[in-house]
Scaffold this motif. Structure first.
Motif, PDB file in Angstrom:
ATOM      1  N   ARG A   1      28.228  28.643  31.815  1.00 41.66           N
ATOM      2  CA  ARG A   1      28.864  28.798  33.128  1.00 41.66           C
ATOM      3  C   ARG A   1      30.373  28.604  33.011  1.00 41.66           C
ATOM      4  N   GLY A   2      30.798  27.788  32.055  1.00 44.58           N
ATOM      5  CA  GLY A   2      32.232  27.611  31.835  1.00 44.58           C
ATOM      6  C   GLY A   2      32.885  28.863  31.287  1.00 44.58           C
ATOM      7  N   TRP A   3      32.229  29.484  30.287  1.00 46.24           N
ATOM      8  CA  TRP A   3      32.764  30.748  29.765  1.00 46.24           C
ATOM      9  C   TRP A   3      32.812  31.800  30.871  1.00 46.24           C
ATOM     10  N   HIS A   4      31.771  31.838  31.681  1.00 41.76           N
ATOM     11  CA  HIS A   4      31.741  32.782  32.789  1.00 41.76           C
ATOM     12  C   HIS A   4      32.903  32.523  33.753  1.00 41.76           C
ATOM     13  N   LEU A   5      33.132  31.239  34.080  1.00 44.61           N
ATOM     14  CA  LEU A   5      34.207  30.894  34.996  1.00 44.61           C
ATOM     15  C   LEU A   5      35.559  31.346  34.471  1.00 44.61           C
ATOM     16  N   VAL A   6      35.884  31.010  33.217  1.00 45.15           N
ATOM     17  CA  VAL A   6      37.224  31.357  32.723  1.00 45.15           C
ATOM     18  C   VAL A   6      37.390  32.870  32.574  1.00 45.15           C
ATOM     19  N   ALA A   7      36.299  33.586  32.277  1.00 43.91           N
ATOM     20  CA  ALA A   7      36.398  35.043  32.188  1.00 43.91           C
ATOM     21  C   ALA A   7      36.641  35.651  33.565  1.00 43.91           C
ATOM     22  N   VAL A   8      35.950  35.158  34.582  1.00 52.86           N
ATOM     23  CA  VAL A   8      36.159  35.647  35.945  1.00 52.86           C
ATOM     24  C   VAL A   8      37.576  35.336  36.406  1.00 52.86           C
ATOM     25  N   LEU A   9      38.090  34.159  36.063  1.00 58.48           N
ATOM     26  CA  LEU A   9      39.456  33.812  36.457  1.00 58.48           C
ATOM     27  C   LEU A   9      40.473  34.760  35.833  1.00 58.48           C
ATOM     28  N   GLU A  10      40.237  35.199  34.607  1.00 57.55           N
ATOM     29  CA  GLU A  10      41.173  36.143  33.990  1.00 57.55           C
ATOM     30  C   GLU A  10      41.174  37.475  34.738  1.00 57.55           C
ATOM     31  N   ARG A  11      40.001  37.905  35.205  1.00 51.57           N
ATOM     32  CA  ARG A  11      39.938  39.152  35.974  1.00 51.57           C
ATOM     33  C   ARG A  11      40.651  38.996  37.316  1.00 51.57           C
ATOM     34  N   ILE A  12      40.500  37.833  37.941  1.00 50.87           N
ATOM     35  CA  ILE A  12      41.214  37.601  39.207  1.00 50.87           C
ATOM     36  C   ILE A  12      42.717  37.526  38.959  1.00 50.87           C
ATOM     37  N   GLN A  13      43.110  36.915  37.824  1.00 50.69           N
ATOM     38  CA  GLN A  13      44.536  36.824  37.508  1.00 50.69           C
ATOM     39  C   GLN A  13      45.175  38.202  37.437  1.00 50.69           C
ATOM     40  N   ARG A  14      44.429  39.170  36.922  1.00 48.24           N
ATOM     41  CA  ARG A  14      44.991  40.518  36.776  1.00 48.24           C
ATOM     42  C   ARG A  14      45.283  41.181  38.126  1.00 48.24           C
ATOM     43  N   ILE A  15      44.520  40.816  39.172  1.00 44.55           N
ATOM     44  CA  ILE A  15      44.738  41.453  40.477  1.00 44.55           C
ATOM     45  C   ILE A  15      45.567  40.593  41.424  1.00 44.55           C
ATOM     46  N   ALA A  16      45.881  39.346  41.032  1.00 52.71           N
ATOM     47  CA  ALA A  16      46.673  38.457  41.885  1.00 52.71           C
ATOM     48  C   ALA A  16      48.166  38.759  41.737  1.00 52.71           C
ATOM     49  N   ASP A  17      48.917  38.469  42.784  1.00 50.57           N
ATOM     50  CA  ASP A  17      50.366  38.706  42.749  1.00 50.57           C
ATOM     51  C   ASP A  17      51.111  37.645  41.953  1.00 50.57           C
TER      52      ASP A  17
END
Length: 694
Positions: A165-181
């Motif tokens: 779940r930790g690997w999943h969390l950090v991977a999802v955060l990287e995808r959100i980082q790409r679309i965040a301002d």
């Protein structure tokens, strides 16, 4: 903007006048400057050290002073119950400042979700799985929702970092980082960590490469010495007798190591007239909430729980923590003991009640290890290739299609995607992803394997065992494994045990996975599937230390003292101060290396062909032709434990990996070369099996 070392003025006013606090707690004071500076932070304090406020107060101060608008803070936690518990506190804090907080997880209905999307809150409480669901949902404009994100707070981060779940969390955060301002700040919270710098670096991800500062902030006076007692009671029934007789008028939390044990203890306590509540993962949400709410409001009572109440869920002022048998790690014990001593004038305490000689020894070893000051390092499981497959498919759902040549930009340099190219080739070759002119999108194989219920299975990183829903009339009680429904139970001859009560089965609908029951008086039984758990080298070696005379730094009852002497006598032929004991019998050879299952399986994998071995946490068993010199010659550098082909089904998303790569992933998670090497080079004491020990 106010001084970076202080909170914004409106918040300081309410902390002093609404909460009536004379001062902040040490961690809350120490965290203000680093959090307000924008640095990634890992905030560590003893349980009940005020970690939520240590993160939220300076973040709210930044929000006000810097004029953040829209959804700017995401607060993730591993349990929905923990998020539910946090909501009222954060609602109060945000309301002081004219801001809002909202909750989004699997139990939240469509109405509240639509309200969040139409008018996003300033802070969103959620789980990693729900974050993923927002990214892939066609009803959510994820770019609009997450573009103003400034901070992500991860509560109980040790729980995330220790698993997929930790690997999943950090991977999802990287995808959100790409679309965040903005590049958002990452803040983690934890009470028990043996390697905080490593965990912070793992959580930072691409922020570290981008030059975002990282700081571990640990504060708070060391808690006073706890009152810890080890006792031996011999059975769950006897444990209920002891618990019912001790600490009348107090609130007691009893941790059990299995759902079955929790159910049996709760039933026995009620039979002794004790007001008893129960909480575990197979009870219905309504049943758990009623138990936890009633326990929080009651006084003279007991709540029986598995690890579901180990994390920071508020269940009110607790007087006693009782542990049936033993948890599997020092960190887990510290979390559980930390539930006590929160009230002014209270003290931390723990009472261990062992029901078997084996679990008594495990408890004694754990307490011996705890006495040395050891806390396990939290290490994310290696080789998360199956999560790479999941992330590719989730990205295809999120974006509807993505360019093969640019996939790395979505995850920066995240280790989750280290083997991404190989995984991606397989997904395309097998039809999980379809290709068209350099673009990739969901293919027919993914639709078939994961497409049910809008790809719901793709959003969860763990495999849930099949359970049948148990209901009395319209009230759902919980779920049971099919193995509990044997012939006598199905015929109504023997009761089923669930929610600490006995039930007679009146009907089973196998198609709908539903069991209808009615109340019964006699004690019932219930079972859930389980597998042997590998224990750490340090945990198992601590048991060896106890067997060789080390005394756990706790109080032992008279019963415990007698059992400890008996256990040492019973193990005397299997441990020796001069080395590891090799016992030769008529049919097999046993090496009592006491190094943990992973080290033993790694050694077994390094043996020459023809030498079969069977391992437990304590020993390796060989055929009689085994010679200790073989261990000295073993080559461990490339040894990988054997993984049966059918074991791969236990790895989520294994269907989206080549079979050999899935087996390699599991093998790399089960290897322990350093401790296998320690066993191989340790001197060996040879003994013959005594007559009668066959």
């Amino acid at each position: 903007m106010s001084d970076v070392a202080e909170l914004t003025s409106a918040l300081e006013y309410h902390v002093a006048n609404t909460l009536g606090w004379l001062d902040l707690r040490p961690l809350q004071r120490a965290s203000i400057s680093p959090v307000r500076s924008g640095a990634d932070c890992l905030l560590i304090a003893p349980t009940a050290g005020g970690k939520t406020e240590a993160a939220s107060f300076p973040v709210l101060s930044r929000m006000v002073d810097e004029g953040w608008q829209g959804l700017s803070v995401v607060y993730v936690a591993p349990l929905k119950a923990l998020l539910n518990n946090l909501l009222p506190r954060l609602e109060q804090y945000t309301a002081w400042l004219g801001r809002r907080v909202a909750l989004w997880h699997g139990d939240i209905g469509d109405g509240p979700r639509r309200a969040i999307l139409s008018e996003p809150p300033d802070i969103l409480l959620t789980t990693p799985e729900s974050l993923e669901a927002m990214l892939v949902s066609r009803r959510v404009d994820h770019r609009l929702l997450f573009r103003g994100l400034r901070v992500v707070i991860a509560d109980e981060i040790h729980s995330f970092a220790a698993g997929d779940r930790g690997w999943h969390l950090v991977a999802v955060l990287e995808r959100i980082q790409r679309i965040a301002d903005h590049r958002f700040q990452r803040i983690g919270l934890s009470a028990t960590l043996g390697n905080p710098d490593d965990v912070l670096a793992w959580y930072q991800g691409s922020n570290a490469a981008a030059g975002v500062a990282g700081e571990v902030v640990a504060a708070g006076d060391p808690p006073s010495a706890p009152d810890v007692t080890l006792d031996y009671v011999g059975s769950t029934e006897n444990a209920a007798v002891v618990i019912s007789a001790l600490h009348a008028g107090e609130k007691r939390l009893v941790f059990c190591e299995s759902r079955t044990q929790a159910e049996e203890l709760a039933f026995e306590l009620r039979a002794h007239g004790v007001t008893t509540f129960i909480s575990h993962s197979s009870l219905s949400l309504d049943e758990r909430r009623q138990s936890e709410k009633a326990f929080a409001e009651a006084r003279d009572c007991v709540i029986v729980s598995t690890s579901t109440l180990e994390l920071g869920i508020d269940i009110g002022d607790l007087d006693r923590m009782i542990q049936l048998d033993s948890p599997r790690s020092v960190g887990s014990f510290l979390q559980r003991m930390g539930r006590t001593g929160r009230r002014a004038g209270g003290s931390r305490n723990a009472l261990f009640l062992a029901t078997e000689h084996e679990t008594f020894l495990r408890a004694a070893g754990l307490l011996q290890l705890w006495g040395t000051g050891f806390v396990e390092p939290v290490t994310p499981p290696p080789s998360p290739r199956h999560l790479a497959a999941q992330q590719f498919l989730a990205l295809a759902l999120q974006e509807r299609r993505f360019a093969r040549g640019t996939w790395r930009k979505w995850w920066s340099s995240s280790p989750v995607m280290d083997d991404g190219e190989e995984v991606l080739d397989y997904l395309i070759a097998q039809g999980f992803l379809a290709a068209d002119g350099g673009w990739l999108f969901i293919g027919p194989a993914a639709e078939k394997a994961f497409g049910g219920r809008n790809f719901l299975e793709l959003l969860s990183t763990f495999i849930a065992d099949l359970e049948l829903s148990v209901a009395h009339g319209r009230k759902e009680i919980g779920g049971v494994s099919p193995i509990s429904l044997n012939a006598p139970v199905l015929r109504g001859e023997k009761p089923l045990l669930l929610a600490g009560r006995a039930w007679k089965v009146v009907a089973v609908d196998w198609q709908r996975h539903r069991v209808d029951v009615e109340p019964e008086i006699d004690r019932g039984k219930v079972r859930w599937s389980s597998e042997p758990m590998p224990e750490s080298f340090q945990m198992v070696r601590a048991r060896r230390d106890v067997l060789l005379g080390a005394a756990p730094p706790v109080s032992l009852t008279q019963r415990a003292t007698k059992v400890l002497a008996s256990v040492r006598e019973g193990w005397s032929e299997r441990v020796d101060r001069d080395g590891l004991v090799l016992v030769r019998g008529t049919n097999e050879v046993e090496l009592w290396s006491m190094a943990g299952l992973k080290a033993h399986e790694t050694l077994a994998a390094a043996l020459p062909a023809g030498f079969e071995a069977r391992s437990t946490n304590e020993a390796i068993r060989f055929s009689t032709q085994f010679d200790a010199a073989i261990l000295r010659r073993s080559v461990l550098d490339s040894a990988l434990p054997f993984i049966a082909a059918d074991s791969v089904s236990g790895l989520k998303f294994s269907a989206a990996l080549p079979a050999d790569l899935a087996r390699a992933t599991l093998a790399e998670r089960f290897v322990d070369r350093p401790h296998a090497a320690e066993v191989a080079r340790t001197s060996i004491v040879n003994r013959r099996q005594r007559q009668g020990d066959q």
